[in-house]
Write a protein that holds these residues in place. Sequence first.
Motif, PDB file in Angstrom:
ATOM      1  N   VAL A 144       0.864  -1.183   0.000  1.00 57.17           N
ATOM      2  CA  VAL A 144       0.000   0.000   0.000  1.00 57.17           C
ATOM      3  C   VAL A 144       0.897   1.228   0.000  1.00 57.17           C
ATOM      4  CG1 VAL A 144      -1.791   1.267   1.241  1.00 57.17           C
ATOM      5  CG2 VAL A 144      -1.796  -1.240   1.264  1.00 57.17           C
ATOM      6  N   LEU A 145       0.695   2.105  -0.986  1.00 62.97           N
ATOM      7  CA  LEU A 145       1.492   3.322  -1.122  1.00 62.97           C
ATOM      8  C   LEU A 145       0.584   4.540  -1.137  1.00 62.97           C
ATOM      9  CD1 LEU A 145       3.842   2.132  -3.986  1.00 62.97           C
ATOM     10  CD2 LEU A 145       4.390   2.250  -1.562  1.00 62.97           C
ATOM     11  N   THR A 146       1.100   5.641  -0.660  1.00 68.70           N
ATOM     12  CA  THR A 146       0.378   6.904  -0.729  1.00 68.70           C
ATOM     13  C   THR A 146       1.044   7.765  -1.795  1.00 68.70           C
ATOM     14  OG1 THR A 146      -0.124   6.782   1.619  1.00 68.70           O
ATOM     15  CG2 THR A 146      -0.326   8.935   0.588  1.00 68.70           C
ATOM     16  N   ARG A 147       0.249   8.318  -2.697  1.00 69.85           N
ATOM     17  CA  ARG A 147       0.757   9.172  -3.772  1.00 69.85           C
ATOM     18  C   ARG A 147      -0.120  10.406  -3.872  1.00 69.85           C
ATOM     19  NH1 ARG A 147       5.451   8.762  -5.381  1.00 69.85           N
ATOM     20  NH2 ARG A 147       5.350   8.919  -3.162  1.00 69.85           N
ATOM     21  N   LYS A 148       0.468  11.485  -4.350  1.00 68.62           N
ATOM     22  CA  LYS A 148      -0.252  12.727  -4.612  1.00 68.62           C
ATOM     23  C   LYS A 148      -0.377  12.895  -6.126  1.00 68.62           C
ATOM     24  CE  LYS A 148       1.482  14.940  -0.453  1.00 68.62           C
ATOM     25  NZ  LYS A 148       2.291  16.023   0.089  1.00 68.62           N
ATOM     26  N   ILE A 149      -1.188  13.860  -6.541  1.00 68.00           N
ATOM     27  CA  ILE A 149      -1.357  14.132  -7.970  1.00 68.00           C
ATOM     28  C   ILE A 149       0.017  14.397  -8.591  1.00 68.00           C
ATOM     29  CG2 ILE A 149      -2.338  15.734  -9.657  1.00 68.00           C
ATOM     30  CD1 ILE A 149      -4.716  16.048  -7.771  1.00 68.00           C
ATOM     31  N   ASP A 150       0.221  13.834  -9.773  1.00 70.79           N
ATOM     32  CA  ASP A 150       1.456  13.914 -10.563  1.00 70.79           C
ATOM     33  C   ASP A 150       2.593  13.056 -10.016  1.00 70.79           C
ATOM     34  OD1 ASP A 150       0.425  15.525 -12.589  1.00 70.79           O
ATOM     35  OD2 ASP A 150       0.911  17.356 -11.501  1.00 70.79           O
ATOM     36  N   GLU A 151       2.361  12.311  -8.945  1.00 73.66           N
ATOM     37  CA  GLU A 151       3.360  11.360  -8.473  1.00 73.66           C
ATOM     38  C   GLU A 151       3.067  10.006  -9.108  1.00 73.66           C
ATOM     39  OE1 GLU A 151       4.662  13.158  -4.175  1.00 73.66           O
ATOM     40  OE2 GLU A 151       3.168  11.579  -4.185  1.00 73.66           O
ATOM     41  N   ALA A 152       4.079   9.148  -9.165  1.00 75.05           N
ATOM     42  CA  ALA A 152       3.932   7.887  -9.896  1.00 75.05           C
ATOM     43  C   ALA A 152       4.460   6.718  -9.082  1.00 75.05           C
ATOM     44  CB  ALA A 152       4.669   7.968 -11.231  1.00 75.05           C
ATOM     45  N   ILE A 153       4.134   5.545  -9.563  1.00 72.18           N
ATOM     46  CA  ILE A 153       4.643   4.280  -9.040  1.00 72.18           C
ATOM     47  C   ILE A 153       5.281   3.566 -10.224  1.00 72.18           C
ATOM     48  CG2 ILE A 153       4.013   2.045  -8.052  1.00 72.18           C
ATOM     49  CD1 ILE A 153       1.538   3.530  -6.861  1.00 72.18           C
ATOM     50  N   GLN A 154       6.477   3.059 -10.046  1.00 77.42           N
ATOM     51  CA  GLN A 154       7.186   2.334 -11.096  1.00 77.42           C
ATOM     52  C   GLN A 154       7.140   0.845 -10.784  1.00 77.42           C
ATOM     53  OE1 GLN A 154       8.610   3.969 -13.761  1.00 77.42           O
ATOM     54  NE2 GLN A 154       9.087   2.013 -14.694  1.00 77.42           N
ATOM     55  N   ILE A 155       6.723   0.029 -11.763  1.00 76.15           N
ATOM     56  CA  ILE A 155       6.697  -1.427 -11.625  1.00 76.15           C
ATOM     57  C   ILE A 155       7.688  -1.997 -12.634  1.00 76.15           C
ATOM     58  CG2 ILE A 155       5.289  -3.515 -11.768  1.00 76.15           C
ATOM     59  CD1 ILE A 155       2.851  -1.755 -11.116  1.00 76.15           C
ATOM     60  N   GLY A 156       8.773  -2.553 -12.133  1.00 78.43           N
ATOM     61  CA  GLY A 156       9.816  -3.049 -13.019  1.00 78.43           C
ATOM     62  C   GLY A 156      10.402  -1.910 -13.832  1.00 78.43           C
ATOM     63  N   ASP A 157      10.960  -2.252 -14.984  1.00 77.70           N
ATOM     64  CA  ASP A 157      11.590  -1.241 -15.839  1.00 77.70           C
ATOM     65  C   ASP A 157      10.611  -0.606 -16.818  1.00 77.70           C
ATOM     66  OD1 ASP A 157      14.090  -1.699 -14.714  1.00 77.70           O
ATOM     67  OD2 ASP A 157      14.580  -3.272 -16.159  1.00 77.70           O
ATOM     68  N   GLU A 158       9.451  -1.233 -17.031  1.00 75.61           N
ATOM     69  CA  GLU A 158       8.622  -0.826 -18.166  1.00 75.61           C
ATOM     70  C   GLU A 158       7.245  -0.281 -17.817  1.00 75.61           C
ATOM     71  OE1 GLU A 158       8.681  -4.584 -20.298  1.00 75.61           O
ATOM     72  OE2 GLU A 158      10.120  -3.700 -21.692  1.00 75.61           O
ATOM     73  N   ILE A 159       6.802  -0.357 -16.572  1.00 75.23           N
ATOM     74  CA  ILE A 159       5.433   0.044 -16.240  1.00 75.23           C
ATOM     75  C   ILE A 159       5.448   1.173 -15.219  1.00 75.23           C
ATOM     76  CG2 ILE A 159       3.214  -0.703 -15.306  1.00 75.23           C
ATOM     77  CD1 ILE A 159       3.953  -3.548 -16.273  1.00 75.23           C
ATOM     78  N   GLU A 160       4.758   2.246 -15.563  1.00 76.30           N
ATOM     79  CA  GLU A 160       4.617   3.389 -14.662  1.00 76.30           C
ATOM     80  C   GLU A 160       3.130   3.679 -14.477  1.00 76.30           C
ATOM     81  OE1 GLU A 160       6.450   7.817 -14.414  1.00 76.30           O
ATOM     82  OE2 GLU A 160       5.220   7.404 -16.173  1.00 76.30           O
ATOM     83  N   ILE A 161       2.728   3.875 -13.231  1.00 76.99           N
ATOM     84  CA  ILE A 161       1.352   4.252 -12.912  1.00 76.99           C
ATOM     85  C   ILE A 161       1.405   5.636 -12.281  1.00 76.99           C
ATOM     86  CG2 ILE A 161      -0.698   3.691 -11.562  1.00 76.99           C
ATOM     87  CD1 ILE A 161       0.248   0.744 -11.698  1.00 76.99           C
ATOM     88  N   LYS A 162       0.692   6.579 -12.890  1.00 75.72           N
ATOM     89  CA  LYS A 162       0.745   7.974 -12.441  1.00 75.72           C
ATOM     90  C   LYS A 162      -0.638   8.440 -12.000  1.00 75.72           C
ATOM     91  CE  LYS A 162       2.497  12.467 -13.833  1.00 75.72           C
ATOM     92  NZ  LYS A 162       3.190  13.226 -14.868  1.00 75.72           N
TER      93      LYS A 162
END
Length: 77
Positions: A3-21
């Motif tokens: 479980v992560l907390t993110r704000k607008i325009d922040e992202a989560i990186q999964i491996g080298d190829e997937i980014e969730i913003k």
Amino acid sequence: MLVLTRKIDEAIQIGDEIEIKILSLQGDQIKIGINAPKHVEIHRKEIYLSIQESNNEAATVSPSILDQMKSQDFNLK
């Protein structure tokens, strides 16, 4: 589950190829953007489960259908 907390325009990186913003927050809805290679399938969970169910149904062959196929003559002349 992580479980992560993110704000607008922040992202989560999964491996080298997937980014969730995180794109925006509106009431109780969060709009996210996903950058991933085209070969990675991305579905809403309810759609993914529906696809899995359909695939399982298609993979199940009725014994009566098999019996019908066995009784037919498939000799080609």
